[in-house]
Design a protein around this motif. Structure first.
Motif, PDB file in Angstrom:
ATOM      1  N   LYS A  82      34.100 100.516 108.624  1.00 18.78           N
ATOM      2  CA  LYS A  82      33.099 101.516 108.244  1.00 18.78           C
ATOM      3  C   LYS A  82      32.019 100.970 107.308  1.00 18.78           C
ATOM      4  CE  LYS A  82      34.831 105.135 110.353  1.00 18.78           C
ATOM      5  NZ  LYS A  82      34.073 105.867 111.414  1.00 18.78           N
ATOM      6  N   MET A  83      32.353  99.935 106.535  1.00 17.46           N
ATOM      7  CA  MET A  83      31.414  99.445 105.522  1.00 17.46           C
ATOM      8  C   MET A  83      30.228  98.717 106.114  1.00 17.46           C
ATOM      9  SD  MET A  83      33.362  98.141 102.102  1.00 17.46           S
ATOM     10  CE  MET A  83      34.499  97.033 102.924  1.00 17.46           C
ATOM     11  N   GLY A  84      30.461  97.922 107.142  1.00 19.44           N
ATOM     12  CA  GLY A  84      29.369  97.132 107.696  1.00 19.44           C
ATOM     13  C   GLY A  84      28.938  96.040 106.737  1.00 19.44           C
ATOM     14  N   ASN A  85      27.663  95.733 106.729  1.00 21.41           N
ATOM     15  CA  ASN A  85      27.136  94.585 105.997  1.00 21.41           C
ATOM     16  C   ASN A  85      26.781  94.944 104.548  1.00 21.41           C
ATOM     17  OD1 ASN A  85      26.247  91.942 105.629  1.00 21.41           O
ATOM     18  ND2 ASN A  85      24.162  92.446 106.276  1.00 21.41           N
ATOM     19  N   VAL A  86      27.797  95.237 103.755  1.00 17.36           N
ATOM     20  CA  VAL A  86      27.546  95.494 102.335  1.00 17.36           C
ATOM     21  C   VAL A  86      27.484  94.163 101.588  1.00 17.36           C
ATOM     22  CG1 VAL A  86      28.643  97.755 102.352  1.00 17.36           C
ATOM     23  CG2 VAL A  86      30.020  95.726 101.841  1.00 17.36           C
ATOM     24  N   THR A 105      21.575 102.036 108.506  1.00 17.45           N
ATOM     25  CA  THR A 105      20.217 101.846 108.993  1.00 17.45           C
ATOM     26  C   THR A 105      19.383 103.055 108.611  1.00 17.45           C
ATOM     27  OG1 THR A 105      20.641 102.931 111.117  1.00 17.45           O
ATOM     28  CG2 THR A 105      21.130 100.556 110.971  1.00 17.45           C
ATOM     29  N   HIS A 106      18.074 102.943 108.768  1.00 16.38           N
ATOM     30  CA  HIS A 106      17.198 104.085 108.481  1.00 16.38           C
ATOM     31  C   HIS A 106      17.504 105.253 109.419  1.00 16.38           C
ATOM     32  CE1 HIS A 106      15.256 101.135 106.047  1.00 16.38           C
ATOM     33  NE2 HIS A 106      14.207 101.880 105.770  1.00 16.38           N
ATOM     34  N   GLU A 107      17.839 104.941 110.671  1.00 15.36           N
ATOM     35  CA  GLU A 107      18.156 105.996 111.637  1.00 15.36           C
ATOM     36  C   GLU A 107      19.430 106.735 111.235  1.00 15.36           C
ATOM     37  OE1 GLU A 107      17.348 102.880 112.396  1.00 15.36           O
ATOM     38  OE2 GLU A 107      15.349 103.252 113.263  1.00 15.36           O
ATOM     39  N   GLU A 108      20.424 106.001 110.766  1.00 15.29           N
ATOM     40  CA  GLU A 108      21.658 106.645 110.311  1.00 15.29           C
ATOM     41  C   GLU A 108      21.396 107.538 109.105  1.00 15.29           C
ATOM     42  OE1 GLU A 108      24.959 103.272 111.648  1.00 15.29           O
ATOM     43  OE2 GLU A 108      23.849 103.043 109.767  1.00 15.29           O
ATOM     44  N   GLN A 109      20.522 107.078 108.214  1.00 20.29           N
ATOM     45  CA  GLN A 109      20.192 107.899 107.053  1.00 20.29           C
ATOM     46  C   GLN A 109      19.422 109.142 107.477  1.00 20.29           C
ATOM     47  OE1 GLN A 109      21.361 107.222 104.050  1.00 20.29           O
ATOM     48  NE2 GLN A 109      20.494 109.068 103.148  1.00 20.29           N
ATOM     49  N   PRO A 129      15.246 108.488 104.646  1.00 17.77           N
ATOM     50  CA  PRO A 129      15.301 107.104 105.132  1.00 17.77           C
ATOM     51  C   PRO A 129      14.407 106.188 104.306  1.00 17.77           C
ATOM     52  CG  PRO A 129      15.152 108.619 106.974  1.00 17.77           C
ATOM     53  CD  PRO A 129      14.976 109.444 105.738  1.00 17.77           C
ATOM     54  N   GLY A 130      14.968 105.059 103.895  1.00 14.25           N
ATOM     55  CA  GLY A 130      14.243 104.119 103.061  1.00 14.25           C
ATOM     56  C   GLY A 130      14.487 104.310 101.574  1.00 14.25           C
ATOM     57  N   LYS A 131      15.094 105.438 101.198  1.00 15.74           N
ATOM     58  CA  LYS A 131      15.315 105.744  99.779  1.00 15.74           C
ATOM     59  C   LYS A 131      16.788 105.648  99.368  1.00 15.74           C
ATOM     60  CE  LYS A 131      10.996 106.769  98.961  1.00 15.74           C
ATOM     61  NZ  LYS A 131      10.159 105.924  98.072  1.00 15.74           N
ATOM     62  N   SER A 132      17.650 105.367 100.313  1.00 10.66           N
ATOM     63  CA  SER A 132      19.078 105.325 100.007  1.00 10.66           C
ATOM     64  C   SER A 132      19.521 103.920  99.610  1.00 10.66           C
ATOM     65  CB  SER A 132      19.896 105.774 101.228  1.00 10.66           C
ATOM     66  OG  SER A 132      21.273 105.545 101.017  1.00 10.66           O
ATOM     67  N   ASN A 133      20.396 103.834  98.624  1.00  7.48           N
ATOM     68  CA  ASN A 133      20.948 102.537  98.228  1.00  7.48           C
ATOM     69  C   ASN A 133      21.949 102.004  99.241  1.00  7.48           C
ATOM     70  OD1 ASN A 133      19.521 102.166  95.791  1.00  7.48           O
ATOM     71  ND2 ASN A 133      20.884 103.582  94.744  1.00  7.48           N
ATOM     72  N   HIS A 134      22.301 102.823 100.239  1.00  5.88           N
ATOM     73  CA  HIS A 134      23.139 102.328 101.331  1.00  5.88           C
ATOM     74  C   HIS A 134      22.382 101.290 102.161  1.00  5.88           C
ATOM     75  CE1 HIS A 134      26.771 104.890 101.182  1.00  5.88           C
ATOM     76  NE2 HIS A 134      25.961 105.789 100.618  1.00  5.88           N
TER      77      HIS A 134
END
Length: 273
Positions: free
Chosen positions: A14-18, A48-52, A82-87
């Motif tokens: 679930k984490m992906g590329n952290v 990704t931005h799309e996920e956000q 999108p673009g504003k999340s620290n994820h």
């Protein structure tokens, strides 16, 4: 009983590329929680931005992003567009608890949940449950390290606040120093060093060295105006006496020297720059 290895593998999926440091700290959090009989999984990491956009669209049925509708029904789960999340930067993860057999997700924010949050904070994470406005109890965030944060910490310290070490990490002590500054200055108290807070901080920043008898220049003129005497730019006996009177009136150490605390009292929100 579910094993640590299973919890880690599920979390890894679930984490992906952290960021590497984030993954290392997550493993320690899972391990320490496990010894307490609490079973933790990560539900989300890098996005990704799309996920956000899909997450932001939940609870906002009319939300569109890049010409596509992402809005849908449900409860609002995030205020980050999108673009504003620290994820996006790989600095943030979301977690939840599972039953001892690993078959049931547990989302109740109870004593066990808060214990995990305490473990995460002891490892250096910031917890969304501590936020003053919208609380995100599942959210953990690794502090950003940057020169901008170092500059912020330096300016806070020069004003007599206590941001902790000048390390470029926006941790709990730096955030508390920002909150104290915002309260002192009559700003919105949110613990975030946004444009208004930074502009006020820049206006109030202590020069870095004490100003005392014999000093000259524009800084001395500013002090003289604050203590109500002629601003000739020369820190002489009259200025020293006026500074002492000011310090006495405000219950500061009376030494005639303008250090960080005297400066802060002179140029707080009641004394515009």
């Amino acid at each position: 009983m579910i094993t640590i290895e299973t919890l880690k593998q599920r979390s890894l999926d679930k984490m992906g590329n952290v960021q590497t440091i984030v993954q290392e700290k997550v493993w320690k959090m899972i391990e320490q929680s496990y010894t307490e009989g609490i079973f933790v999984q990560i539900s989300s990491g890098h996005r990704t931005h799309e996920e956000q956009a899909r997450l932001y669209g939940q609870g906002r049925p009319d939300y569109y992003w890049n010409g596509k509708r992402y809005g849908h029904s449900g409860n609002i789960v995030t205020y980050a567009t999108p673009g504003k999340s620290n994820h996006h930067s790989g600095r943030a993860v979301d977690f939840f608890l599972v039953s001892s057999d690993g078959r049931k997700a547990l989302w109740t924010v109870n004593q066990d949940w808060r214990k995990v949050a305490d473990i995460a904070k002891s490892l250096g994470f910031q917890w969304g449950g501590d936020w003053s406005s919208f609380k995100d109890y599942a959210h953990l965030e690794w502090p950003e390290k940057s020169q901008d944060v170092r500059d912020l910490q330096t300016k806070l310290r020069r004003l007599g606040y206590e941001p902790g070490p000048i390390d470029g990490l926006y941790g709990p002590r730096t955030k508390q120093a920002v909150i104290t500054f915002q309260h002192q200055e009559g700003l919105e108290v949110d613990g975030s060093a946004g444009p208004l807070t930074k502009n006020r901080l820049n206006a109030r920043t202590y020069p870095g060295n004490p100003i005392y008898f014999g000093a000259k220049g524009s800084v001395v003129k500013r002090i003289q105006r604050a203590v109500g005497i002629a601003d000739d730019g020369h820190f002489g006996p009259l200025t020293e006496a006026a500074v002492c009177t000011f310090q006495q009136q405000h219950r500061l150490e009376v030494d005639g020297v303008v250090g960080p605390r005297t400066w802060r009292k002179m140029f707080g929100n009641r004394h515009p720059s």
